[in-house]
Scaffold this motif. Structure first.
Motif, PDB file in Angstrom:
ATOM      1  N   TYR A 169       7.367  76.802  73.073  1.00  0.00           N
ATOM      2  CA  TYR A 169       8.040  76.414  74.310  1.00  0.00           C
ATOM      3  C   TYR A 169       8.301  74.907  74.345  1.00  0.00           C
ATOM      4  N   LYS A 170       9.468  74.542  74.860  1.00  0.00           N
ATOM      5  CA  LYS A 170       9.763  73.151  75.192  1.00  0.00           C
ATOM      6  C   LYS A 170       9.364  72.938  76.653  1.00  0.00           C
ATOM      7  N   MET A 171       8.839  71.740  76.967  1.00  0.00           N
ATOM      8  CA  MET A 171       8.324  71.515  78.321  1.00  0.00           C
ATOM      9  C   MET A 171       8.739  70.158  78.876  1.00  0.00           C
ATOM     10  N   ALA A 172       8.996  70.165  80.194  1.00  0.00           N
ATOM     11  CA  ALA A 172       9.308  68.945  80.940  1.00  0.00           C
ATOM     12  C   ALA A 172       8.532  68.960  82.245  1.00  0.00           C
ATOM     13  N   MET A 227      15.736  85.261  76.704  1.00  0.00           N
ATOM     14  CA  MET A 227      14.368  84.871  76.377  1.00  0.00           C
ATOM     15  C   MET A 227      14.081  83.461  76.873  1.00  0.00           C
ATOM     16  N   ILE A 228      12.924  83.270  77.482  1.00  0.00           N
ATOM     17  CA  ILE A 228      12.541  81.962  77.992  1.00  0.00           C
ATOM     18  C   ILE A 228      12.015  81.091  76.847  1.00  0.00           C
ATOM     19  N   THR A 229      12.613  79.906  76.696  1.00  0.00           N
ATOM     20  CA  THR A 229      12.163  78.951  75.680  1.00  0.00           C
ATOM     21  C   THR A 229      11.678  77.634  76.278  1.00  0.00           C
ATOM     22  N   THR A 230      11.971  77.432  77.579  1.00  0.00           N
ATOM     23  CA  THR A 230      11.775  76.115  78.178  1.00  0.00           C
ATOM     24  C   THR A 230      11.098  76.230  79.538  1.00  0.00           C
ATOM     25  N   ILE A 231      10.097  75.379  79.770  1.00  0.00           N
ATOM     26  CA  ILE A 231       9.347  75.373  81.024  1.00  0.00           C
ATOM     27  C   ILE A 231       9.530  74.012  81.693  1.00  0.00           C
ATOM     28  N   VAL A 232       9.921  74.051  82.963  1.00  0.00           N
ATOM     29  CA  VAL A 232       9.982  72.833  83.772  1.00  0.00           C
ATOM     30  C   VAL A 232       8.856  72.902  84.795  1.00  0.00           C
ATOM     31  N   TRP A 233       7.922  71.985  84.681  1.00  0.00           N
ATOM     32  CA  TRP A 233       6.762  71.948  85.573  1.00  0.00           C
ATOM     33  C   TRP A 233       6.964  70.950  86.700  1.00  0.00           C
ATOM     34  N   ASP A 234       6.488  71.291  87.874  1.00  0.00           N
ATOM     35  CA  ASP A 234       6.204  70.301  88.914  1.00  0.00           C
ATOM     36  C   ASP A 234       4.941  69.552  88.493  1.00  0.00           C
ATOM     37  N   MET A 235       4.670  68.400  89.108  1.00  0.00           N
ATOM     38  CA  MET A 235       3.468  67.638  88.743  1.00  0.00           C
ATOM     39  C   MET A 235       2.344  67.813  89.755  1.00  0.00           C
ATOM     40  N   ASP A 236       2.483  67.221  90.946  1.00  0.00           N
ATOM     41  CA  ASP A 236       1.391  67.230  91.924  1.00  0.00           C
ATOM     42  C   ASP A 236       1.127  68.646  92.418  1.00  0.00           C
ATOM     43  N   GLY A 237      -0.108  69.108  92.302  1.00  0.00           N
ATOM     44  CA  GLY A 237      -0.461  70.428  92.784  1.00  0.00           C
ATOM     45  C   GLY A 237      -0.175  71.540  91.783  1.00  0.00           C
ATOM     46  N   THR A 238       0.435  71.180  90.649  1.00  0.00           N
ATOM     47  CA  THR A 238       0.769  72.184  89.639  1.00  0.00           C
ATOM     48  C   THR A 238       0.048  71.901  88.325  1.00  0.00           C
ATOM     49  N   PRO A 250      14.389  69.145  96.775  1.00  0.00           N
ATOM     50  CA  PRO A 250      14.849  70.337  96.053  1.00  0.00           C
ATOM     51  C   PRO A 250      16.249  70.263  95.441  1.00  0.00           C
ATOM     52  N   ALA A 251      16.881  69.091  95.450  1.00  0.00           N
ATOM     53  CA  ALA A 251      18.144  68.981  94.710  1.00  0.00           C
ATOM     54  C   ALA A 251      17.876  69.270  93.232  1.00  0.00           C
ATOM     55  N   PRO A 252      18.857  69.794  92.516  1.00  0.00           N
ATOM     56  CA  PRO A 252      18.631  70.196  91.120  1.00  0.00           C
ATOM     57  C   PRO A 252      18.738  69.058  90.112  1.00  0.00           C
ATOM     58  N   ASP A 253      19.013  67.844  90.568  1.00  0.00           N
ATOM     59  CA  ASP A 253      19.352  66.733  89.660  1.00  0.00           C
ATOM     60  C   ASP A 253      18.305  66.505  88.570  1.00  0.00           C
ATOM     61  N   MET A 254      17.029  66.424  88.969  1.00  0.00           N
ATOM     62  CA  MET A 254      15.977  66.126  87.990  1.00  0.00           C
ATOM     63  C   MET A 254      15.829  67.259  86.986  1.00  0.00           C
ATOM     64  N   VAL A 255      15.910  68.485  87.464  1.00  0.00           N
ATOM     65  CA  VAL A 255      15.803  69.633  86.572  1.00  0.00           C
ATOM     66  C   VAL A 255      16.954  69.627  85.574  1.00  0.00           C
ATOM     67  N   GLU A 256      18.151  69.391  86.060  1.00  0.00           N
ATOM     68  CA  GLU A 256      19.312  69.389  85.177  1.00  0.00           C
ATOM     69  C   GLU A 256      19.218  68.274  84.146  1.00  0.00           C
ATOM     70  N   GLN A 257      18.712  67.111  84.561  1.00  0.00           N
ATOM     71  CA  GLN A 257      18.535  66.014  83.615  1.00  0.00           C
ATOM     72  C   GLN A 257      17.481  66.364  82.565  1.00  0.00           C
ATOM     73  N   ALA A 258      16.397  66.995  82.994  1.00  0.00           N
ATOM     74  CA  ALA A 258      15.344  67.392  82.063  1.00  0.00           C
ATOM     75  C   ALA A 258      15.871  68.391  81.028  1.00  0.00           C
ATOM     76  N   LEU A 259      16.619  69.382  81.489  1.00  0.00           N
ATOM     77  CA  LEU A 259      17.163  70.381  80.564  1.00  0.00           C
ATOM     78  C   LEU A 259      18.153  69.738  79.591  1.00  0.00           C
ATOM     79  N   LYS A 260      18.918  68.791  80.092  1.00  0.00           N
ATOM     80  CA  LYS A 260      19.862  68.084  79.213  1.00  0.00           C
ATOM     81  C   LYS A 260      19.108  67.340  78.115  1.00  0.00           C
ATOM     82  N   GLU A 261      18.030  66.647  78.495  1.00  0.00           N
ATOM     83  CA  GLU A 261      17.260  65.883  77.515  1.00  0.00           C
ATOM     84  C   GLU A 261      16.548  66.796  76.523  1.00  0.00           C
ATOM     85  N   LEU A 262      16.169  67.982  76.969  1.00  0.00           N
ATOM     86  CA  LEU A 262      15.498  68.940  76.078  1.00  0.00           C
ATOM     87  C   LEU A 262      16.480  69.744  75.234  1.00  0.00           C
ATOM     88  N   GLY A 263      17.753  69.702  75.610  1.00  0.00           N
ATOM     89  CA  GLY A 263      18.745  70.503  74.908  1.00  0.00           C
ATOM     90  C   GLY A 263      18.641  71.974  75.226  1.00  0.00           C
TER      91      GLY A 263
END
Length: 213
Positions: free
Chosen positions: A103-106, A1-12, A142-155
């Motif tokens: 939903y949790k969001m970043a 089940m999806i609980t977390t959304i990671v958004w892009d900013m510009d254009g999204t 497109p490196a995953p670093d920012m996404v992984e950091q966001a998920l870590k901060e969101l738990g």
């Protein structure tokens, strides 16, 4: 089940194109180079400001000159990043509904980190708990670093998360982060181009996005 959304900013979530255009054109004027249109910049943005500058300058511009341009852009954009920028129609309502559903969001972006945090504070702080932009030593999408950091901060784990963006960079970021991706069609790229890049799931409007989720 999806609980977390990671958004892009510009254009999204934010229509930032006019302010980005104006700040890059400001730099180009200082270097006596031709300015560009909104439609041209629509293609240039997605991989960070340096890439956009590389696209915008005249052919043969030395890398050292682009290095000089970057802080000029940053200084101008820091002052003017809210002149015309605003959320896309329906985004705030969609975020409100998603937040109410639990939903949790970043937000993760190749924009300069200070601008990402300022814009998130201005528009999305009620809904988005984590906002991450480009900083020294962090690989940009497109490196995953920012996404992984966001998920870590969101738990949150990757297994419960999804990525939402508007460009080919976002598609590749999702792949590199092992996340499913929804491509939105109100941003900087069109459906045909995104299909060519491998996109398979689309949202025409923020309301449709809520329904998909």
């Amino acid at each position: 089940m999806i609980t977390t959304i990671v958004w892009d900013m510009d254009g999204t979530v934010l229509n930032t194109l006019i302010d980005l255009r104006d700040s890059v054109n400001y730099v180009l004027r200082k270097y006596n180079m031709p300015e560009h249109t909104i439609e041209e910049y629509r293609r240039y943005f997605g991989s960070g400001i340096r890439y956009a500058l590389e696209c915008a300058v005249v052919d043969g511009t030395p890398s050292e000159t682009i290095d000089e341009m970057l802080p000029i852009f940053k200084e101008h954009y820091d002052v003017h990043c809210l002149d015309n920028t605003c959320p896309y129609d329906g985004i705030l309502d969609a975020m409100k509904k998603l937040k109410e559903k639990g939903y949790k969001m970043a937000i993760v972006s190749n924009k300069i980190d200070s601008a990402v945090k300022e814009l998130n504070e201005k528009f999305f702080k009620e809904y988005v708990d984590v906002a991450i932009g480009e900083t020294p030593g962090t690989n940009r999408k497109p490196a995953p670093d920012m996404v992984e950091q966001a998920l870590k901060e969101l738990g949150s784990s990757k297994e419960e998360s999804i990525y939402i963006g508007d460009s080919e960079v976002d598609l590749q970021t999702a792949i590199n982060s092992s996340l499913p991706c929804i491509s939105v069609l109100w941003g900087f790229r069109d459906r045909d181009y995104l299909i060519e890049q491998g996109a398979t799931t689309f949202a025409e409007t923020p309301e449709e996005l809520v329904q998909l989720l």
